[in-house]
Write a protein that holds these residues in place. Structure first.
Motif, short mmCIF file in Angstrom:
data_model
loop_
_atom_site.label_atom_id
_atom_site.label_comp_id
_atom_site.label_asym_id
_atom_site.label_seq_id
_atom_site.Cartn_x
_atom_site.Cartn_y
_atom_site.Cartn_z
N PRO A 1 6.13 3.12 41.37
CA PRO A 1 4.86 2.64 41.92
C PRO A 1 3.68 3.16 41.10
N PRO A 2 2.71 2.31 40.80
CA PRO A 2 1.59 2.73 39.95
C PRO A 2 0.82 3.93 40.48
N GLU A 3 0.72 4.06 41.79
CA GLU A 3 -0.05 5.18 42.33
C GLU A 3 0.59 6.53 42.00
N VAL A 4 1.89 6.52 41.67
CA VAL A 4 2.58 7.76 41.30
C VAL A 4 2.75 7.86 39.79
N PHE A 5 3.06 6.73 39.13
CA PHE A 5 3.48 6.81 37.73
C PHE A 5 2.47 6.25 36.73
N ASP A 6 1.33 5.77 37.20
CA ASP A 6 0.34 5.23 36.26
C ASP A 6 -0.92 6.07 36.23
N GLY A 7 -0.72 7.37 36.23
CA GLY A 7 -1.84 8.29 36.07
C GLY A 7 -2.01 8.69 34.62
N THR A 8 -2.22 9.97 34.40
CA THR A 8 -2.35 10.52 33.04
C THR A 8 -1.31 11.62 32.85
N THR A 9 -0.56 11.51 31.77
CA THR A 9 0.42 12.54 31.41
C THR A 9 -0.13 13.36 30.26
N THR A 10 -0.01 14.68 30.36
CA THR A 10 -0.55 15.57 29.33
C THR A 10 0.55 16.46 28.79
N LEU A 11 0.66 16.52 27.46
CA LEU A 11 1.56 17.46 26.79
C LEU A 11 0.79 18.73 26.46
N HIS A 12 1.47 19.86 26.57
CA HIS A 12 0.83 21.16 26.34
C HIS A 12 1.60 21.97 25.30
N ALA A 13 0.89 22.83 24.58
CA ALA A 13 1.49 23.76 23.64
C ALA A 13 0.66 25.03 23.59
N SER A 14 1.35 26.14 23.37
CA SER A 14 0.68 27.43 23.18
C SER A 14 1.66 28.34 22.44
N VAL A 15 1.23 29.56 22.18
CA VAL A 15 2.07 30.47 21.40
C VAL A 15 3.43 30.69 22.07
N ASP A 16 3.45 30.77 23.39
CA ASP A 16 4.69 31.03 24.09
C ASP A 16 5.31 29.77 24.72
N LYS A 17 4.69 28.61 24.45
CA LYS A 17 5.23 27.33 24.93
C LYS A 17 5.18 26.34 23.77
N LEU A 18 6.27 26.30 23.01
CA LEU A 18 6.31 25.51 21.79
C LEU A 18 7.18 24.26 22.01
N PRO A 19 6.57 23.12 22.21
CA PRO A 19 7.37 21.90 22.37
C PRO A 19 8.09 21.56 21.07
N HIS A 20 9.32 21.10 21.19
CA HIS A 20 10.07 20.80 19.98
C HIS A 20 11.18 19.79 20.24
N LEU A 21 11.66 19.22 19.16
CA LEU A 21 12.78 18.29 19.15
C LEU A 21 13.93 18.98 18.42
N LEU A 22 15.09 19.09 19.07
CA LEU A 22 16.25 19.75 18.46
C LEU A 22 17.14 18.68 17.85
N LEU A 23 17.22 18.67 16.51
CA LEU A 23 17.95 17.63 15.79
C LEU A 23 19.24 18.17 15.17
N PRO A 24 20.31 17.34 15.15
CA PRO A 24 21.60 17.75 14.59
C PRO A 24 21.69 17.38 13.11
N ILE A 25 21.31 18.28 12.24
CA ILE A 25 21.37 18.03 10.80
C ILE A 25 22.75 18.41 10.29
N VAL A 26 23.41 17.44 9.66
CA VAL A 26 24.78 17.66 9.16
C VAL A 26 24.73 17.78 7.64
N PRO A 27 25.04 18.95 7.11
CA PRO A 27 24.99 19.11 5.65
C PRO A 27 26.17 18.43 4.96
#
Length: 595
Positions: free
Chosen positions: A569-595
């Motif tokens: 429903p838009p009243e729940v899911f059509d707001g604003t989403t915010t991503l956060h980062a700080s020294v102790d909160k580092l957002p990242h993507l963990l990728l499987p690199i195969v040598p």
């Protein structure tokens, strides 16, 4: 019927309630009755060599009406497959081709009996339709045991088929039918919640549409509203004619059940196999481009099931194609010859993992491995730079907390690496760590791992369904963030989906998002990207047309869409989403690199 008689080697005969004929070098029995423990009658078609045997059986049980030809029921898929892969049609009259099951003309000459059973309530089998239910699992079990005890049988039954005919193999195998000797699960999901109905807790609209398009259309009793067999001319959905009201009473409202159950409850538990109980030898075949339904089950089954003899094969292209090509059929034949006929053909020495590794140009290179995930994988964190919208293997030292917002049901944000200095292979599961807040009590996140050429043209693939499938996708509803610590791994979080944890407006929460396994070799000079969206991925280069068995136009995600207005429903899911980062909160993507 004159065409039927012209192809027959002998005139059809009847035995009890079913017809028998020798035709195209096969002993064929149509609509053989199989009585279940509750007295319900199921119907099967049997194609076997001429002679008394004994022969092993390859059996399928499912809803798609065994008498409906592939060409009549799924014309766009058939035409594309035989046009692009002529080996599928070569060496067969193709008269007996049916959706997602083996062509008997390519198996009977090798000494196999092919058995196709219409599941309860579908095709020529009367009864109440309840897909993947315990009742169906019991029926499947009894069909396996029936096949293993026929006079022509060598006592060994194998299971082989695509999609529904693969998923229900997992389900019946947990019950350990004594005559089940081996199974090949070709693109078959298992988890009825995480894979079938709710991706990261977000409802997939696929199942309600699938039920309308592919099951109700072949329900037992629709009579002339359905089709006739192109082989023998009889109605593919049985001789009985039922009213619309009677038909509705004879089936579960599957779409309503799925749409009305937002948490992982007993309905889904009953339709999900317990991996710990699967010990039969199996070959699990996944599709890199099957995001949104099957591959997670193929990978998870290989990893989790305790069977001592198990193999994983992973390929690309359409959902059905390689099941029928010489590549797939010969692989299946070697596997079943070993386990159903006892042939010493070297299968037991085959490495446990067979990968068709994807290249950026759409080609594949076969490589065999000893395990999954690949042991030499270098799990590498790519950190999100919220200011520069960049991805990098070193985190930017933030002098102060950073944040970046987007419309919660919009196209979101895309983070890009610099051009890669070296060719880089990504093969394996993926996970992302994010710190998120919402202006409402919830947020849906759609993660898309992408690859861009130096000119910023996106690299997409012919997926299981969609011709413009991105490299990998993952999903998570923020209120479903709870994990099972015992089952979670750094590269594969396992969410319980048994409780809703609403957000408070502006509250930061930590989310670990599962992104389904993938494979791509990224050339030097190309870029890897992560898009974090508030809705399904849409291929920017235009749509991919439409297939006859789906309601929607293909726009990048195939039929696996998440746009139900009741679930979102838009009243729940059509707001604003915010991503956060700080020294102790580092957002990242963990990728499987195969040598």
């Amino acid at each position: 019927m004159s065409n039927v008689q012209a192809r027959a080697d002998s005139e059809p005969a009847t035995e009890g309630e079913h017809r028998i004929e020798l035709r195209d070098g096969m002993h064929i029995e149509w609509n053989v009755p199989i009585t279940m423990d509750d007295g319900n009658l199921l119907r099967a078609d049997i194609f076997r060599p001429v002679g008394d045997g004994p022969y092993p059986a390859l059996l399928t049980y499912g809803p798609y009406a065994k008498g409906l030809s592939f060409q009549d029921g799924y014309p766009s898929a058939w035409e594309r497959m035989v046009r692009e892969h002529p080996d599928v049609a070569d060496g067969s009259s193709n008269l007996y081709q049916s959706w997602e099951v083996a062509d008997p003309e390519k198996w009977v000459p090798h000494g196999y009996a092919c058995i196709r059973v219409d599941s309860r309530g579908c095709g020529c089998s009367p009864g109440f339709i309840d897909p993947f239910s315990p009742r169906e699992q019991r029926d499947f079990y009894e069909c396996i045991e029936w096949a293993g005890m026929q006079s022509w049988s060598n006592g060994k039954v194998g299971l082989n088929g695509v999609s529904y005919f693969g998923s229900n193999q997992w389900h019946v195998a947990q019950h350990r039918p004594p005559h089940l000797a081996a199974m090949c699960i070709w693109e078959g999901a298992n988890d009825a919640y995480r894979e079938f109905s709710h991706h990261g807790g977000i409802l997939s609209t696929f199942w309600a549409n699938w039920y309308d398009m592919q099951v109700k259309t072949v329900q037992y009793g629709i009579g002339e509203r359905g089709r006739r067999s192109s082989v023998h001319g009889e109605l593919v959905c049985g001789p009985e004619i039922l009213s619309d009201e009677e038909l509705a009473r004879n089936r579960i409202d599957f779409g309503r059940e799925v749409n009305g159950r937002s948490l992982n409850d007993s309905f889904y538990h009953d339709r999900t196999a317990d991996w710990s109980k699967i010990d039969v030898p199996f070959l699990s075949s996944a599709n890199w481009g099957g995001q949104g339904l099957h591959p997670r089950g193929n990978f998870d089954g290989f990893v989790e099931a305790p069977a001592k003899q198990k193999w994983l094969e992973v390929h690309g292209l359409e959902h059905w194609t390689h099941f029928y090509t010489d590549y797939g059929r010969k692989l299946q034949l070697q596997f079943f010859d070993h386990f159903l006929k006892g042939k010493d053909n070297g299968w037991d020495k085959t490495p446990a993992v067979i990968l068709q590794v994807r290249k950026a140009d759409g080609s594949f290179v076969e490589r065999r491995e000893a395990e999954w995930p690949i042991a030499r994988t270098k799990w590498t964190k790519f950190y999100l730079d919220l200011d520069q919208l960049a991805l990098a293997t070193t985190a930017r030292a933030e002098a102060k907390p950073a944040q970046r917002s987007f419309r919660a049901m919009g196209d979101g944000l895309t983070f890009l690496t610099e051009p890669l200095q070296h060719e880089t292979e990504l093969t394996g599961p993926i996970a992302a760590k994010l710190f998120v807040s919402s202006s409402t009590r919830d947020a849906d996140l759609f993660l898309v791992v992408r690859v861009f050429a130096p000119d910023f043209k996106e690299i997409v693939y012919q997926g299981a369904i969609d011709p413009h499938t991105p490299v990998a996708q993952g999903w998570l509803r923020a209120s479903h963030r709870k994990q099972d610590a015992a089952r979670s791994k750094p590269y594969m979080p396992y969410h319980t989906h048994d409780v809703v944890q609403p957000l408070s407006a502006g509250e930061q929460v930590e989310l670990t998002v599962e992104v389904w396994p993938t494979s791509v070799v990224v050339p030097a000079g190309y870029r890897i990207a992560l898009s974090i969206r508030g809705r399904d991925y849409v291929y920017p280069g235009g749509d991919g047309g439409k297939l006859s068995n789906f309601k929607n136009v293909l726009t990048g995600c195939g039929p696996f869409l998440h746009d139900d207005p009741i679930d979102r429903p838009p009243e729940v899911f059509d707001g604003t989403t915010t991503l956060h980062a700080s020294v102790d909160k580092l957002p990242h993507l963990l990728l499987p690199i195969v040598p």
